[in-house]
Structure formats: structure tokens, C-alpha cells
Design an enzyme around this catalytic site. Sequence first.
Site, PDB file in Angstrom:
ATOM      1  N   ARG A  49      -6.973   6.076  -7.424  1.00  0.00           N
ATOM      2  CA  ARG A  49      -6.806   7.449  -7.738  1.00  0.00           C
ATOM      3  C   ARG A  49      -6.961   7.908  -8.838  1.00  0.00           C
ATOM      4  O   ARG A  49      -7.708   9.230  -9.005  1.00  0.00           O
ATOM      5  CB  ARG A  49      -5.206   7.908  -6.936  1.00  0.00           C
ATOM      6  CG  ARG A  49      -5.076   7.321  -5.580  1.00  0.00           C
ATOM      7  CD  ARG A  49      -3.849   7.197  -5.135  1.00  0.00           C
ATOM      8  NE  ARG A  49      -3.013   8.814  -5.250  1.00  0.00           N
ATOM      9  CZ  ARG A  49      -1.814   8.844  -4.867  1.00  0.00           C
ATOM     10  NH1 ARG A  49      -0.937   7.624  -4.880  1.00  0.00           N
ATOM     11  NH2 ARG A  49      -1.083   9.949  -4.908  1.00  0.00           N
ATOM     12  N   LEU A  69       0.991  -0.944  -0.124  1.00  0.00           N
ATOM     13  CA  LEU A  69      -0.189  -0.023  -0.206  1.00  0.00           C
ATOM     14  C   LEU A  69       0.904   1.345  -0.109  1.00  0.00           C
ATOM     15  O   LEU A  69       1.990   1.269   0.653  1.00  0.00           O
ATOM     16  CB  LEU A  69      -1.075   0.041   1.278  1.00  0.00           C
ATOM     17  CG  LEU A  69      -1.962  -1.114   1.528  1.00  0.00           C
ATOM     18  CD1 LEU A  69      -2.757  -0.708   2.740  1.00  0.00           C
ATOM     19  CD2 LEU A  69      -2.972  -1.111   0.213  1.00  0.00           C
ATOM     20  N   ASP A  70       0.491   2.259  -0.557  1.00  0.00           N
ATOM     21  CA  ASP A  70       1.113   3.403  -0.634  1.00  0.00           C
ATOM     22  C   ASP A  70       1.228   3.922   0.784  1.00  0.00           C
ATOM     23  O   ASP A  70       0.331   3.654   1.722  1.00  0.00           O
ATOM     24  CB  ASP A  70       0.429   4.647  -1.315  1.00  0.00           C
ATOM     25  CG  ASP A  70       0.541   4.484  -2.951  1.00  0.00           C
ATOM     26  OD1 ASP A  70       1.205   3.889  -3.189  1.00  0.00           O
ATOM     27  OD2 ASP A  70      -0.696   5.036  -3.605  1.00  0.00           O
ATOM     28  N   ARG A  71       2.255   4.743   1.172  1.00  0.00           N
ATOM     29  CA  ARG A  71       2.306   5.497   2.454  1.00  0.00           C
ATOM     30  C   ARG A  71       1.093   6.060   3.080  1.00  0.00           C
ATOM     31  O   ARG A  71       0.828   6.014   4.180  1.00  0.00           O
ATOM     32  CB  ARG A  71       3.495   6.697   2.579  1.00  0.00           C
ATOM     33  CG  ARG A  71       3.792   7.027   3.992  1.00  0.00           C
ATOM     34  CD  ARG A  71       4.439   8.301   3.815  1.00  0.00           C
ATOM     35  NE  ARG A  71       5.997   8.412   3.090  1.00  0.00           N
ATOM     36  CZ  ARG A  71       6.932   8.367   3.689  1.00  0.00           C
ATOM     37  NH1 ARG A  71       6.961   8.470   5.022  1.00  0.00           N
ATOM     38  NH2 ARG A  71       7.930   8.329   3.209  1.00  0.00           N
TER      39      ARG A  71
END
Length: 341
Positions: A240, A138-140
Site C-alpha cells: 500500500r 492479511l488485513d481485514r
Amino acid sequence: MLTGATMTRDQPHRVLNIRDRAAGRRADTFLSLRFPSTSRSTFAKWIKEGMVQSDDRTLKPSSVLRLGETLRIWSPGLAPTDGPPPTPPILFEDEWLLAIDKPAGMLVHPVGQRYAWALIGLVRELRPDARIDLSHRLDRDTSGVVLLTKHEDANRAMKAAFQSRKVSKTYHAVVRGVVPWEERAVEAPLGHKMGSEVQLRRGEDPEGDSALTHMKVLSRMAAHTLVECRPFTGRTHQIRAHLEIAGFPILGDKLYGQPDNVFLELLDHGLTDRVRALIGFPRHALHAQSLAFPHPKSGQMVKVRAPLPADMQAIVDGAVPTWAAEAAVEDEVDTIEEEAE
């Protein structure tokens, strides 16, 4: 074996587990390649001073690293300056797997030159007898379910399940605007966003990778909407980018729903008043709500859920999104390196 006169495991330090690509290299050579801003001679000096140690033996600069060996680093800039954060909540665990509710702001694995505590290291410290590895990332800024494996067979099985699209992923996002529809599918191939100055930015591209996301409205607020997103493909930044294409970008997204100059200003000048006002929230409000997957041993489906985090729940409950003036923003250079991997 600890050999340094003053370095102990009770002091904050960085742990490196030697994997296939590092095994067989000289210790000082590997470390200078892993951290290119530090020279081989500097690492040789630190090894001699006991600032870099091995759990298994007295380490020398010329020592040939062994598969499975653990190195500990106390060197300035590469090691943490304080103790680890609390391990995030465990959502599911058995002898094969472990699922964690990752908070926003935490990396899943270390990136960049500066030290930051990462989920993988915390879980390896928590379960030292298991071979802990990530099965996905997962992204930060994204919170929610992260699935880790506890041995090699489990990791191979789970990565194969992700690659063959046998894993069902559900995300919740707080988006800008009041969405008029109840459900819709966005099927738009993704590639580099045409005309964008930001290399990582994805957009609709007829020659890009096929991508499909199903979206469903869960709740409407005065100026925002909580949307459930189910990606049927696994493209970089898919949710996104697809929400931006749908006209409802995620609240707090620094890259999507903004002109390029906002992201570039953040990189060049940090968190200016203009950037804070345009982004509107300290992180993109995206949460990995659930994973459903075939268990690598039994083949039976397992579903793991993570509750909506407090920052997003507050908006759903009617709070106006805020970004306190004193709030910090993570190093965007490290974030770019993380998202590019």
C-alpha cells in the site's frame, strides 16, 4: 461439561482456546485482562450464571485455566448475535496445512472488544481435532490466500519459512490512474510517514526498514490499472505504501492515497458523503493472489492460488467502481487494532 441452564452450543457464542500466556491464571482474572472493558467481578458473575463455560469441567471464577482448555462465552457484547458466516473456500489441504480464500471484510483473528467472526475461529470449528494456527496474516480489507497450520511442528516450520523469506507472495491491486510503465521495482525504506498525524501510516524514511516491491502491469482500464505486486520484504503496509510512493495508490484505500484528514474524519464522524466520495470503493482493492512455499514435511515447493474476487474482477471487466450509499464500513477502531498487531 455444560452447566448453564439455558446456554447450549447451538446458540451463537464465542470460543477461546487457552494458550501458553493464559494457562495458570484464574478464569475471571484472565477474562478481565482479555476484555478490559469488562470488570473481573462481572466475569465472576457471568461464570457463576453459566454465561462462560469450559468444555472440560464446571468452571468457577477461581478456576486455574489449563493449557489447551476451551472456554465458551455467551455474554452480551462478547458473543456473536447471529450464527457464523459460511467457511470460505478451501484452496489446499493436507495433514499439515490448510489454505483458505479469505473474503474481504473478514478478520483473520479476533480484535477489539466487540465480537466479529474471524477466520481462525471458523477453521477451528471446521477442524476441531487439529491445532489450527495462522502462519501469517492479511488485513481485514485484503482478500485472498491465507495459510493455516494443523499442528505445532507445521506452525514452527511455516513461521520460520516466512521469517527467512522462503515464501513467495504475489498480490493483485486495482490502483487509481492508468500506469504508463510495464514493470518497475520500488525500493524505498519504510518508517512512519513524516508529518502524518496518523501513527500507523507508513512512508519513505531514509532511516526506516529496507523494503523492495516488484510491480508489473496486468491490465489497463479507463481510469484504473490492475497491477501485480511481489514484495521481497515483509514490512507493515508495504504494498500500500509503495504504490502510494509510485504515484498510483490502491483504489478504496482509506489510509494511503488520501490526506490524513480523510482517515481522521472517518474515525471521528463515520462514513460521511465526503469520505465515501474521496475513497471511492468499500475496501482497498488488494488481493493476495498466490503463495509459494516449501512444504514443512517434504520440502517441495507448493503454490496456492486464489482467483480474483468478483468486486475487483468487475472493475477489470470495465465496470465503474461504486460504493452504494447504504453500504456499511467496518469499525475503524478495530481495524487499527488489527493492523497494529
